[in-house]
Design a protein around this motif. Structure first.
Motif, PDB file in Angstrom:
ATOM      1  N   ARG A 104       0.815  -1.218   0.000  1.00  0.00           N
ATOM      2  CA  ARG A 104       0.000   0.000   0.000  1.00  0.00           C
ATOM      3  C   ARG A 104       0.849   1.269   0.000  1.00  0.00           C
ATOM      4  NH1 ARG A 104      -3.777  -3.512  -0.661  1.00  0.00           N
ATOM      5  NH2 ARG A 104      -5.325  -3.948   0.944  1.00  0.00           N
ATOM      6  N   GLN A 128      -1.341  -4.341  -7.333  1.00  0.00           N
ATOM      7  CA  GLN A 128      -2.351  -3.373  -6.906  1.00  0.00           C
ATOM      8  C   GLN A 128      -3.561  -3.491  -7.812  1.00  0.00           C
ATOM      9  OE1 GLN A 128      -1.431   0.147  -4.609  1.00  0.00           O
ATOM     10  NE2 GLN A 128      -1.267  -1.869  -3.700  1.00  0.00           N
ATOM     11  N   GLU A 132      -7.482  -0.168  -5.221  1.00  0.00           N
ATOM     12  CA  GLU A 132      -6.402   0.242  -4.319  1.00  0.00           C
ATOM     13  C   GLU A 132      -5.633   1.434  -4.875  1.00  0.00           C
ATOM     14  OE1 GLU A 132      -4.515  -3.500  -4.229  1.00  0.00           O
ATOM     15  OE2 GLU A 132      -5.788  -4.315  -2.642  1.00  0.00           O
ATOM     16  N   THR A 136      -5.156   5.030  -2.935  1.00  0.00           N
ATOM     17  CA  THR A 136      -3.837   5.544  -2.563  1.00  0.00           C
ATOM     18  C   THR A 136      -3.356   6.670  -3.473  1.00  0.00           C
ATOM     19  OG1 THR A 136      -2.785   3.821  -3.908  1.00  0.00           O
ATOM     20  CG2 THR A 136      -3.118   3.340  -1.572  1.00  0.00           C
ATOM     21  N   GLY A 374      -2.937  -6.336   2.475  1.00  0.00           N
ATOM     22  CA  GLY A 374      -3.236  -5.446   3.587  1.00  0.00           C
ATOM     23  C   GLY A 374      -2.460  -5.736   4.852  1.00  0.00           C
ATOM     24  N   GLY A 448      -7.219   3.550   2.699  1.00  0.00           N
ATOM     25  CA  GLY A 448      -7.307   4.548   1.650  1.00  0.00           C
ATOM     26  C   GLY A 448      -7.672   5.922   2.174  1.00  0.00           C
TER      27      GLY A 448
END
Length: 495
Positions: A104, A128, A132, A136, A374, A448
């Motif tokens: 992330r 990703q 996601e 981000t 995650g 996020g």
């Protein structure tokens, strides 16, 4: 000259020339007359090039005459790729056990490499999904850039992949491949009719009659009431079963076929093509798995991996929820089908599913793929709980505010009422919170919002604070990942 530079690094004398600088010694590499090494200077990671040949000239950065400091830009990553091929992502053509190691922050890959050690596993460092990326505010180029620079930093030369995860459109697939993806996870969930399982048998039959008669005839001629025998499994597709599964999956099968024929089959470099059918209301039963596998083979669609929806709950960042014996019995059936049709199984939301890892290891005779993501974010939050209690508390409080919106994107069974008031927990006890499933899910699915949200003046609430914390606790984070991802690898028997 290269040997002199290496000696300067070993003797820690580069600081005499460049000031306050951290040198990542594993990165020191030679390209002709050039030496290149990763450093951190003025709080930022940069490439330090020495000498004056091709590599030196191609990198963009601050030219000091005998040296150049080059920022970690996309353009400089492409230069790095051209001179050091091991930094270029590749497909898992050897079909090794593989693990998706989503990142992330764009900072986790050094820790992932530390965890791998000498494990016989093919890592997917760049992984990703579009969801996601949106959370981000990153691009897929950013994801591959971060992975490539980390591979160079750690001197990791045994190969890694880049997964365009859960892609749903042809446009996104083409774009992601152009950005360097070596694996495409096709998410066909929008072509899967999840309403069918909730219909009565009569309603299903009426809906089936609306399909093109040629479609009905093709499926019935091939599969209706045929007994299938493959090693470890015997099954029959009854009319009721076939009718239901055709209604659920026939549009998805057409879409998978289109993507393969139009994009994947003739792509100029190897691509690991994964079909994801795990985004469904009900688990993938063995008859449905067989139908999908048989149809793909009949249509000439070659896949690397398939991700069924297995029995039980695979929620984010916590262990498996369900009956382990039932899961194992069902898994064996899916293994039989994947073995018979020549592709590997893929386990999605694999983070922290420690109770089923030994089951996977002892029941899948060939190799398989596990996706994690995650959990690496949570390890960074764990570092904050240990070293930055005020920042951790601020994030935890904000996560509660963001949680209702976050649940629109993630299925979790978090009990917010069971979570303690963070302001009543002593500093020394904060890290223990990360063992609580409710806290883990709270902090995982709100990542996020934590990374991208701003105040009324447009200033990031946490992003810059997290970047500062990472610079300070870089080694602590690396050690956390080494231990935590290492536990995954050990229980999966990937070492």
């Amino acid at each position: 000259m290269f040997d002199l530079i290496r000696q300067d690094i070993q003797n820690n004398t580069l600081k005499e020339t460049y000031g306050d600088i951290k040198v990542y010694t594993k990165s020191l590499s030679r390209d002709g007359d050039d030496a290149l090494v990763m450093v951190r200077k003025d709080g930022k990671k940069q490439l330090l090039a020495l000498s004056h040949s091709g590599l030196f000239q191609e990198l963009e950065g601050e030219d000091g005459g005998e040296w150049k400091l080059a920022p970690l830009t996309h353009g400089n990553r492409l230069v790095l790729n051209a001179h050091f091929p091991y930094t270029v992502p590749q497909a898992n053509t050897a079909r090794k056990n593989s693990m998706g190691l989503g990142d992330r922050l764009g900072e986790a890959t050094p820790g992932h490499i530390a965890a791998l050690g000498d494990a016989e596993v093919f890592p997917i460092f760049a992984q990703q999904s579009i969801r996601e990326l949106n959370f981000t505010a990153r691009t897929y180029d950013d994801v591959v850039d971060a992975a490539a620079f980390a591979v160079f930093q750690e001197g990791y030369k045994t190969g890694y992949g880049a997964d365009g995860d859960h892609l749903k459109t042809k446009e996104d697939i083409v774009k992601t491949l152009a950005m360097g993806a070596t694996m495409i996870t096709l998410d066909s969930s929008e072509k899967i009719d999840n309403s069918i399982s909730g219909l009565s048998a009569k309603a299903q039959e009426e809906k089936y009659k609306t399909l093109d008669p040629e479609v009905q005839k093709t499926y019935e001629d091939l599969y209706l009431d045929k007994t299938v025998e493959i090693p470890g499994l015997t099954l029959t597709l009854t009319k009721e079963t076939l009718l239901r599964d055709v209604l659920i999956y026939h549009s998805a099968l057409d879409f998978i076929t289109e993507v393969y024929e139009e994009i994947i089959r003739d792509y100029p470099r190897p691509v690991d093509f994964e079909v994801s059918i795990d985004e469904t209301v009900t688990p993938t039963d063995v008859e449905a798995h067989y139908l999908i596998a048989a149809e793909l083979k009949r249509r000439g669609v070659v896949i690397s991996t398939m991700a069924p929806r297995f029995l039980g709950e695979f929620q984010k960042g916590i262990d498996y929820i369900g009956d382990l014996d039932v899961f194992e019995a069902d898994l064996k059936k899916h293994v039989s089908i994947s073995e018979a049709f020549g592709y590997r199984l893929s386990i999605h939301s694999g983070s922290d599913k420690f109770s089923i890892f030994p089951i996977l290891a002892r029941n899948i005779p060939q190799t398989f793929h596990v996706k994690t993501a995650g959990t690496s974010w949570l390890e960074f939050i764990h570092v904050l709980a240990e070293h930055e209690p005020k920042l951790y508390r601020d994030i935890r409080r904000y996560a509660l505010q963001a949680f209702p919106e976050a649940t629109k994107s993630y299925h979790v069974t978090t009990d917010l009422t069971a979570i303690k008031d963070v302001d009543k927990i002593p500093d020394g006890e904060l890290p223990r919170e990360l063992k609580d499933n409710n806290v883990r899910q709270l902090l995982l699915i709100t990542f996020g919002f934590i990374l991208r949200d701003t105040d009324d003046e447009g200033n990031f609430l946490f992003k810059h604070k997290l970047e500062r914390a990472f610079r300070i606790y870089e080694e602590e984070y690396k050690e956390h990942l080494k231990a935590h991802i290492g536990r995954h690898l050990d229980l999966l028997s990937f070492r």
